[in-house]
Design a protein around this motif. Structure first.
Motif, PDB file in Angstrom:
ATOM      1  N   ASP A   1       0.823  -1.208   0.000  1.00  0.00           N
ATOM      2  CA  ASP A   1       0.000   0.000   0.000  1.00  0.00           C
ATOM      3  C   ASP A   1       0.860   1.262   0.000  1.00  0.00           C
ATOM      4  O   ASP A   1       0.516   2.253  -0.645  1.00  0.00           O
ATOM      5  N   LEU A   2       2.001   1.230   0.672  1.00  0.00           N
ATOM      6  CA  LEU A   2       2.870   2.400   0.685  1.00  0.00           C
ATOM      7  C   LEU A   2       3.570   2.590  -0.649  1.00  0.00           C
ATOM      8  O   LEU A   2       3.822   3.726  -1.064  1.00  0.00           O
ATOM      9  N   VAL A   3       3.851   1.500  -1.330  1.00  0.00           N
ATOM     10  CA  VAL A   3       4.455   1.605  -2.658  1.00  0.00           C
ATOM     11  C   VAL A   3       3.474   2.264  -3.616  1.00  0.00           C
ATOM     12  O   VAL A   3       3.843   3.144  -4.401  1.00  0.00           O
ATOM     13  N   GLN A   4       2.213   1.885  -3.541  1.00  0.00           N
ATOM     14  CA  GLN A   4       1.190   2.486  -4.400  1.00  0.00           C
ATOM     15  C   GLN A   4       1.024   3.973  -4.103  1.00  0.00           C
ATOM     16  O   GLN A   4       0.868   4.783  -5.021  1.00  0.00           O
ATOM     17  N   ILE A   5       1.063   4.338  -2.831  1.00  0.00           N
ATOM     18  CA  ILE A   5       0.931   5.751  -2.462  1.00  0.00           C
ATOM     19  C   ILE A   5       2.142   6.540  -2.958  1.00  0.00           C
ATOM     20  O   ILE A   5       1.997   7.647  -3.487  1.00  0.00           O
ATOM     21  N   ALA A   6       3.322   5.972  -2.819  1.00  0.00           N
ATOM     22  CA  ALA A   6       4.524   6.658  -3.301  1.00  0.00           C
ATOM     23  C   ALA A   6       4.472   6.864  -4.811  1.00  0.00           C
ATOM     24  O   ALA A   6       4.857   7.927  -5.314  1.00  0.00           O
ATOM     25  N   ARG A   7       3.985   5.875  -5.536  1.00  0.00           N
ATOM     26  CA  ARG A   7       3.860   6.017  -6.991  1.00  0.00           C
ATOM     27  C   ARG A   7       2.822   7.073  -7.351  1.00  0.00           C
ATOM     28  O   ARG A   7       3.008   7.834  -8.295  1.00  0.00           O
ATOM     29  N   ALA A   8       1.734   7.117  -6.603  1.00  0.00           N
ATOM     30  CA  ALA A   8       0.715   8.136  -6.858  1.00  0.00           C
ATOM     31  C   ALA A   8       1.259   9.538  -6.566  1.00  0.00           C
ATOM     32  O   ALA A   8       0.984  10.481  -7.313  1.00  0.00           O
ATOM     33  N   MET A   9       2.055   9.670  -5.511  1.00  0.00           N
ATOM     34  CA  MET A   9       2.667  10.964  -5.207  1.00  0.00           C
ATOM     35  C   MET A   9       3.620  11.382  -6.322  1.00  0.00           C
ATOM     36  O   MET A   9       3.676  12.559  -6.696  1.00  0.00           O
ATOM     37  N   THR A  10       4.352  10.431  -6.878  1.00  0.00           N
ATOM     38  CA  THR A  10       5.251  10.719  -7.990  1.00  0.00           C
ATOM     39  C   THR A  10       4.451  11.172  -9.211  1.00  0.00           C
ATOM     40  O   THR A  10       4.859  12.101  -9.920  1.00  0.00           O
ATOM     41  N   ALA A  11       3.313  10.533  -9.445  1.00  0.00           N
ATOM     42  CA  ALA A  11       2.456  10.923 -10.569  1.00  0.00           C
ATOM     43  C   ALA A  11       1.907  12.339 -10.370  1.00  0.00           C
ATOM     44  O   ALA A  11       1.825  13.119 -11.326  1.00  0.00           O
ATOM     45  N   ILE A  12       1.544  12.671  -9.147  1.00  0.00           N
ATOM     46  CA  ILE A  12       1.038  14.018  -8.848  1.00  0.00           C
ATOM     47  C   ILE A  12       2.141  15.047  -9.083  1.00  0.00           C
ATOM     48  O   ILE A  12       1.912  16.101  -9.700  1.00  0.00           O
ATOM     49  N   ASP A  13       3.341  14.754  -8.611  1.00  0.00           N
ATOM     50  CA  ASP A  13       4.464  15.673  -8.815  1.00  0.00           C
ATOM     51  C   ASP A  13       4.785  15.837 -10.298  1.00  0.00           C
ATOM     52  O   ASP A  13       5.083  16.943 -10.759  1.00  0.00           O
ATOM     53  N   ALA A  14       4.719  14.744 -11.053  1.00  0.00           N
ATOM     54  CA  ALA A  14       4.982  14.818 -12.488  1.00  0.00           C
ATOM     55  C   ALA A  14       3.919  15.653 -13.197  1.00  0.00           C
ATOM     56  O   ALA A  14       4.235  16.449 -14.087  1.00  0.00           O
ATOM     57  N   ALA A  15       2.669  15.492 -12.796  1.00  0.00           N
ATOM     58  CA  ALA A  15       1.586  16.286 -13.387  1.00  0.00           C
ATOM     59  C   ALA A  15       1.773  17.769 -13.068  1.00  0.00           C
ATOM     60  O   ALA A  15       1.514  18.628 -13.919  1.00  0.00           O
ATOM     61  N   GLU A  16       2.251  18.054 -11.873  1.00  0.00           N
ATOM     62  CA  GLU A  16       2.481  19.455 -11.502  1.00  0.00           C
ATOM     63  C   GLU A  16       3.599  20.064 -12.351  1.00  0.00           C
ATOM     64  O   GLU A  16       3.524  21.223 -12.747  1.00  0.00           O
ATOM     65  N   ARG A  17       4.617  19.270 -12.656  1.00  0.00           N
ATOM     66  CA  ARG A  17       5.709  19.765 -13.494  1.00  0.00           C
ATOM     67  C   ARG A  17       5.267  19.959 -14.948  1.00  0.00           C
ATOM     68  O   ARG A  17       5.795  20.813 -15.649  1.00  0.00           O
ATOM     69  N   LYS A  18       4.286  19.160 -15.388  1.00  0.00           N
ATOM     70  CA  LYS A  18       3.825  19.260 -16.776  1.00  0.00           C
ATOM     71  C   LYS A  18       3.025  20.531 -17.031  1.00  0.00           C
ATOM     72  O   LYS A  18       2.969  21.008 -18.150  1.00  0.00           O
ATOM     73  N   GLY A  19       2.373  21.032 -16.011  1.00  0.00           N
ATOM     74  CA  GLY A  19       1.634  22.274 -16.222  1.00  0.00           C
ATOM     75  C   GLY A  19       0.258  22.264 -15.592  1.00  0.00           C
ATOM     76  O   GLY A  19      -0.183  21.294 -14.979  1.00  0.00           O
ATOM     77  N   GLN A  20      -0.424  23.370 -15.773  1.00  0.00           N
ATOM     78  CA  GLN A  20      -1.703  23.621 -15.113  1.00  0.00           C
ATOM     79  C   GLN A  20      -2.780  22.623 -15.532  1.00  0.00           C
ATOM     80  O   GLN A  20      -3.545  22.154 -14.697  1.00  0.00           O
ATOM     81  N   GLN A  21      -2.850  22.299 -16.817  1.00  0.00           N
ATOM     82  CA  GLN A  21      -3.912  21.400 -17.273  1.00  0.00           C
ATOM     83  C   GLN A  21      -3.718  19.978 -16.738  1.00  0.00           C
ATOM     84  O   GLN A  21      -4.676  19.325 -16.332  1.00  0.00           O
ATOM     85  N   ALA A  22      -2.488  19.509 -16.685  1.00  0.00           N
ATOM     86  CA  ALA A  22      -2.217  18.153 -16.198  1.00  0.00           C
ATOM     87  C   ALA A  22      -2.507  18.028 -14.704  1.00  0.00           C
ATOM     88  O   ALA A  22      -3.123  17.049 -14.260  1.00  0.00           O
ATOM     89  N   ILE A  23      -2.098  19.026 -13.933  1.00  0.00           N
ATOM     90  CA  ILE A  23      -2.325  18.946 -12.480  1.00  0.00           C
ATOM     91  C   ILE A  23      -3.804  19.138 -12.155  1.00  0.00           C
ATOM     92  O   ILE A  23      -4.303  18.564 -11.189  1.00  0.00           O
ATOM     93  N   ALA A  24      -4.508  19.912 -12.965  1.00  0.00           N
ATOM     94  CA  ALA A  24      -5.944  20.095 -12.721  1.00  0.00           C
ATOM     95  C   ALA A  24      -6.681  18.762 -12.872  1.00  0.00           C
ATOM     96  O   ALA A  24      -7.547  18.416 -12.059  1.00  0.00           O
ATOM     97  N   GLY A  25      -6.331  17.998 -13.896  1.00  0.00           N
ATOM     98  CA  GLY A  25      -6.950  16.678 -14.083  1.00  0.00           C
ATOM     99  C   GLY A  25      -6.596  15.727 -12.958  1.00  0.00           C
ATOM    100  O   GLY A  25      -7.445  14.956 -12.487  1.00  0.00           O
ATOM    101  N   GLU A  26      -5.344  15.782 -12.514  1.00  0.00           N
ATOM    102  CA  GLU A  26      -4.906  14.915 -11.404  1.00  0.00           C
ATOM    103  C   GLU A  26      -5.651  15.279 -10.113  1.00  0.00           C
ATOM    104  O   GLU A  26      -6.070  14.408  -9.358  1.00  0.00           O
ATOM    105  N   ARG A  27      -5.828  16.565  -9.869  1.00  0.00           N
ATOM    106  CA  ARG A  27      -6.569  17.008  -8.668  1.00  0.00           C
ATOM    107  C   ARG A  27      -8.013  16.543  -8.712  1.00  0.00           C
ATOM    108  O   ARG A  27      -8.575  16.128  -7.691  1.00  0.00           O
TER     109      ARG A  27
END
Length: 90
Positions: free
Chosen positions: A31-57
């Protein structure tokens, strides 16, 4: 002298044993591995820009609303929010 040789023999016998069994390194909780991967995906979406992070949120908020008792979903919904001082101050 008789006691010294007995003591030396006991010391050698103690040093010659294998000792404590070697433990396997602890495995990461799934479960912690899945959460860490999801956090990485959120951080990557934030780096990609406003539209990517909005969808992730939106995805993380919808998952938290769908299962409000799931602490992982709630944590990830909060983690996806903006990390500025206006949001996290106090």
């Amino acid at each position: 002298m008789k006691h010294a040789s007995t003591l030396a023999l006991a010391l050698l016998a103690g040093c010659a044993t294998a000792g404590a069994p070697v433990r396997e390194p602890p495995r990461a909780r799934a479960d912690l591995v899945q959460i860490a991967r999801a956090m990485t995906a959120i951080d990557a979406a934030e780096r990609k820009g406003q539209q990517a992070i909005a969808g992730e949120r939106q995805r993380r908020s919808a998952a938290a609303e769908a299962d409000p008792k799931d602490p992982a979903a709630r944590f990830l919904a909060v983690y996806a929010q903006p990390h500025g001082e206006d949001r996290w101050g106090e």
